[in-house]
Scaffold this active site. Structure first.
Site, PDB file in Angstrom:
ATOM      1  N   ARG A 127      -7.521  -6.353  10.736  1.00  0.00           N
ATOM      2  CA  ARG A 127      -7.333  -5.337   9.692  1.00  0.00           C
ATOM      3  C   ARG A 127      -8.519  -5.239   8.733  1.00  0.00           C
ATOM      4  O   ARG A 127      -8.687  -4.225   8.074  1.00  0.00           O
ATOM      5  CB  ARG A 127      -6.063  -5.620   8.921  1.00  0.00           C
ATOM      6  CG  ARG A 127      -4.833  -5.344   9.781  1.00  0.00           C
ATOM      7  CD  ARG A 127      -3.598  -5.429   8.973  1.00  0.00           C
ATOM      8  NE  ARG A 127      -2.462  -5.008   9.753  1.00  0.00           N
ATOM      9  CZ  ARG A 127      -1.394  -4.414   9.247  1.00  0.00           C
ATOM     10  NH1 ARG A 127      -1.332  -4.171   7.964  1.00  0.00           N
ATOM     11  NH2 ARG A 127      -0.385  -4.077  10.011  1.00  0.00           N
ATOM     12  N   ASP A 131       5.418  -1.315  -5.477  1.00  0.00           N
ATOM     13  CA  ASP A 131       4.781  -1.986  -4.340  1.00  0.00           C
ATOM     14  C   ASP A 131       3.377  -2.401  -4.775  1.00  0.00           C
ATOM     15  O   ASP A 131       2.830  -1.844  -5.734  1.00  0.00           O
ATOM     16  CB  ASP A 131       4.700  -1.040  -3.139  1.00  0.00           C
ATOM     17  CG  ASP A 131       4.535  -1.782  -1.818  1.00  0.00           C
ATOM     18  OD1 ASP A 131       5.527  -1.920  -1.079  1.00  0.00           O
ATOM     19  OD2 ASP A 131       3.399  -2.251  -1.528  1.00  0.00           O
TER      20      ASP A 131
HETATM   21  C1  LIG Z   1       7.999  -4.485   5.290  1.00  0.00           C
HETATM   22  S1  LIG Z   1       7.813  -3.591   3.789  1.00  0.00           S
HETATM   23  C2  LIG Z   1       9.502  -3.496   3.246  1.00  0.00           C
HETATM   24  C3  LIG Z   1       9.885  -2.099   2.800  1.00  0.00           C
HETATM   25  C4  LIG Z   1      11.340  -1.935   2.402  1.00  0.00           C
HETATM   26  N1  LIG Z   1      11.712  -2.851   1.338  1.00  0.00           N
HETATM   27  C5  LIG Z   1      12.253  -2.130   3.590  1.00  0.00           C
HETATM   28  O1  LIG Z   1      12.884  -3.191   3.701  1.00  0.00           O
HETATM   29  O2  LIG Z   1      12.359  -1.234   4.435  1.00  0.00           O
HETATM   30  C6  LIG Z   1       7.123  -4.859   2.716  1.00  0.00           C
HETATM   31  C7  LIG Z   1       6.386  -4.277   1.505  1.00  0.00           C
HETATM   32  O3  LIG Z   1       6.142  -5.340   0.582  1.00  0.00           O
HETATM   33  C8  LIG Z   1       4.916  -5.068  -0.068  1.00  0.00           C
HETATM   34  N2  LIG Z   1       4.389  -6.316  -0.679  1.00  0.00           N
HETATM   35  C9  LIG Z   1       3.852  -7.400  -0.087  1.00  0.00           C
HETATM   36  N3  LIG Z   1       3.476  -8.325  -0.990  1.00  0.00           N
HETATM   37  C10 LIG Z   1       3.797  -7.820  -2.208  1.00  0.00           C
HETATM   38  C11 LIG Z   1       3.651  -8.282  -3.547  1.00  0.00           C
HETATM   39  N4  LIG Z   1       3.096  -9.475  -3.829  1.00  0.00           N
HETATM   40  N5  LIG Z   1       4.088  -7.500  -4.559  1.00  0.00           N
HETATM   41  C12 LIG Z   1       4.646  -6.280  -4.301  1.00  0.00           C
HETATM   42  N6  LIG Z   1       4.797  -5.779  -3.053  1.00  0.00           N
HETATM   43  C13 LIG Z   1       4.384  -6.533  -2.018  1.00  0.00           C
HETATM   44  C14 LIG Z   1       4.026  -4.512   1.030  1.00  0.00           C
HETATM   45  O4  LIG Z   1       2.958  -3.740   0.527  1.00  0.00           O
HETATM   46  C15 LIG Z   1       5.038  -3.691   1.847  1.00  0.00           C
HETATM   47  O5  LIG Z   1       4.981  -2.331   1.538  1.00  0.00           O
END
Ligand SMILES: C[S@@+](CC[C@H](N)C(=O)[O-])C[C@H]1O[C@@H](n2cnc3c(N)ncnc32)[C@H](O)[C@@H]1O
Length: 287
Positions: free
Chosen positions: A46, A157
């Site tokens: 990535r 996010d």
């Molecule tokens: C797999 S998605 C989940 C989306 C949604 N909650 C769902 O379950 O369908 C995980 C998200 O967590 C965010 N993320 C990862 N680390 C994070 C952090 N430290 N603070 C805020 N968001 C974070 C990522 O950018 C990503 O968009």
């Protein structure tokens, strides 16, 4: 056939084990995201293109650049846009959302009937489908009463890229694939290959950047009646999970609800939440 120069260059910069250790340490300190040993290829593939864009020859140069001073916010942002896993969709894990709509919302609507105010938080919202799903469910639950209520649904996010997409409210078929025709026709308008969300539903939600490692910034969003934190705890280690759950503890109303992902658990964390006896709901309340 000759490959175009951009295609032939993809993935050409390799990451050593030592560089991987350094970089994942930098990422962990900044965002709490813990890359397992087996995930070196994720960072390598990535970020390789990014190194090329910056004309760096190897990952050591990139790490030095990232850590050179306190003002590398823009590059960290660029990196988080690229390394986060943003998989999501409307009505993801339906049995859990059925519980939210059929058990939690009626209970909260009754409990808040005097103030007519509800605040919901999708705390790792990715491109917005989770927050908008809550909005659709709340809209259905309140019906005509919705006009008298003050509803606030916040999506946050760490990735600015996904938040921009969330604000647009325009989705490919993949995001709406599990919706039935009735919901699709009621809440979306198809234009070409995209589904545009109803403006009323859009107006119930707002999106802001928040790193879940940042307790102070989280505090400014106030108290919520429901917090969704699904499919992000899996990327954290126990220390970070505990910190995040303690932020939610501070910011959840006394009778509020915390929903987590189906493959996540608070059991080993020893936090002051108890799971409700609804096996498919993955929902907790404060003790
Ligand atoms: C797999 S998605 C989940 C989306 C949604 N909650 C769902 O379950 O369908 C995980 C998200 O967590 C965010 N993320 C990862 N680390 C994070 C952090 N430290 N603070 C805020 N968001 C974070 C990522 O950018 C990503 O968009």
């Amino acid at each position: 056939m000759a490959l175009s120069s951009s295609m032939s260059k993809v993935n050409t910069i390799k990451m050593t084990e030592a560089q991987f250790d350094q970089l994942r340490d930098v990422i962990y300190k900044r965002a709490g995201i813990h890359f397992l040993d087996s995930k070196k290829y994720v960072l390598e593939s990535r970020l390789s293109r990014r190194l090329e864009e910056l004309e760096f020859e190897d990952f050591s140069q990139y790490i030095m650049f990232l850590t050179a001073g306190p003002y590398q916010m823009e590059e960290f942002q660029e990196m988080f846009n690229r390394i986060t896993i943003n998989e999501t969709s409307f009505f993801r894990n339906e049995p859990q959302l059925d519980y939210f709509e059929q058990q939690v919302l009626p209970q909260l609507i009754e409990a808040r009937k005097d103030t007519k105010t509800l605040r919901l938080w999708s705390s790792a919202s990715s491109t917005g489908e989770e927050a908008y799903t809550m909005a659709i469910q709340l809209h259905r639950s309140l019906g005509i009463r919705a006009m008298d209520w003050k509803i606030e649904i916040l999506g946050t996010d760490i990735s600015e890229k996904v938040l921009k997409q969330a604000q647009e409210g325009k989705y490919p078929h993949y995001s709406v694939r599990s919706l039935n025709e009735m919901v699709l026709n009621r809440y979306f308008k198809q234009e070409g290959s995209y589904y545009h969300l109803d403006e009323n539903i859009k107006s119930m939600c707002r999106f802001e950047k928040l790193n879940l490692k940042d307790r102070v910034s989280a505090k400014r969003f106030g108290t919520f009646d429901v917090i969704f934190c699904r499919n992000v705890l899996i990327y954290f280690d126990d220390d970070m999970r505990k910190n995040v759950i303690s932020i939610f503890h501070d910011q959840l109303a006394k009778d509020g609800y915390l929903f987590i992902g189906h493959s996540e658990s608070l059991r080993s964390l020893n936090v002051p939440f108890e799971q409700l006896p609804a096996p498919q709901a993955f929902v907790y309340q404060k003790v």
